[in-house]
Design an enzyme around this catalytic site. Sequence first.
Site: not given
Length: 404
Positions: A16, A96, A177
């Site tokens: 990505d 994150r 992924s």
Amino acid sequence: MAQYKKVVLAYSGGLDTSIIIPWLKENYGCEVIAVAANVGQADELDGLEEKALKTGASKLYIEDLQDEFVEDFIFPTLKAGAVYEGLYLLGTSFARPVIAKRLVEIAKAEGADAICHGCTGKGNDQVRFELTIKAFAPTMPIIAPWRIWDIKSRDEEIDYAEAHNVPLKINRETNYSKDKNLWHLSHEGLDLEDPANEPKYNEILEMGVSPEQAPDVPTYVTIHFEKGVPTAVNGVSMKGADLVKELNKLGGANGVGLADIVENRLVGMKSRGVYETPGGTILYRAHDVLETLCLDKATQHYKQQIALKFADIVYDGQWYTPLREALSAFVDKTQETVTGDVKLKLYKGNIINAGVTSPYSLYSEEIATFGEDDVYDQNDSAGFINLFGLPIKVKALLDEKKLK
């Protein structure tokens, strides 16, 4: 599209974000500053600077966030006992906010006028990144290419990469992924999208082996905790990041920490993923065992309720919220006596209790013994049962009257 002069990109070098650099330059004509966060993904950082610059970034920051990740995110979640839907140890979820926080700091230092991430519009990470950005830069514009570009699949991403001479470490056949950090490795996509398919463990595992391939003899490990925080393995004190890595080796070698999950994403859909969390699985078991010794019943049971909410908060990207901070304060209070040593036996994917000690143990062999004792009068239990069972007795008497 709005126009930006300088954009900071959360960059991993994966599929990505690799194509996002040329895409940003094509569509915005902007300078792209790539930021790679080192949260323990090891060799995935090799050659990253050369790749980022060759594909159009003006510079690449590689930020070592491992210690902050472990001390400020992993261990508070471990102390809470937070597990999402009974199996997921939140490996991607709590990585994150630490990354996004650093993104904002660099964006402000660089005078950037937007932050970009490569999260898809179907996933949870877009929420986790953006809520953290809002917490530290509430007016900062956010670019999410997956929500606006014409690319519709990972195959089309590979087409774009090939057309723009962007080097990739994957091909269409191995295009899982993945997300890797020092806590875990996740696998999604390809054959795993059908929950009927058994994972090809012998092909996909990177942090360890399958239980079938693990040794035929057990491995013993002893973990020391101070106020709920692990501080030593087998008598050797070490900082948090090193401790997790050491347990990853031990757990991985013994086939520990595999989870095949169909989970409920925040955005509404179910997704199937396979997770490797060898060291984390050991730590959660050890911490749970120690708490059985050190926490009273009421605190232990109420904390289990808190753990469910804490897991949802972490999963949903709400780390920087008053509620998470308040729950952490409660958890920290419960951990004041969670100190001691836990010995575990690792064997072919299993974690077996092998002994636990604590200076704050609430367990009393003298009271609990099946042998003779002078501290517990068993006759006291009759009155306790009469009072505890009084509501049941009253209801039964009432039912008898109704039948007459």
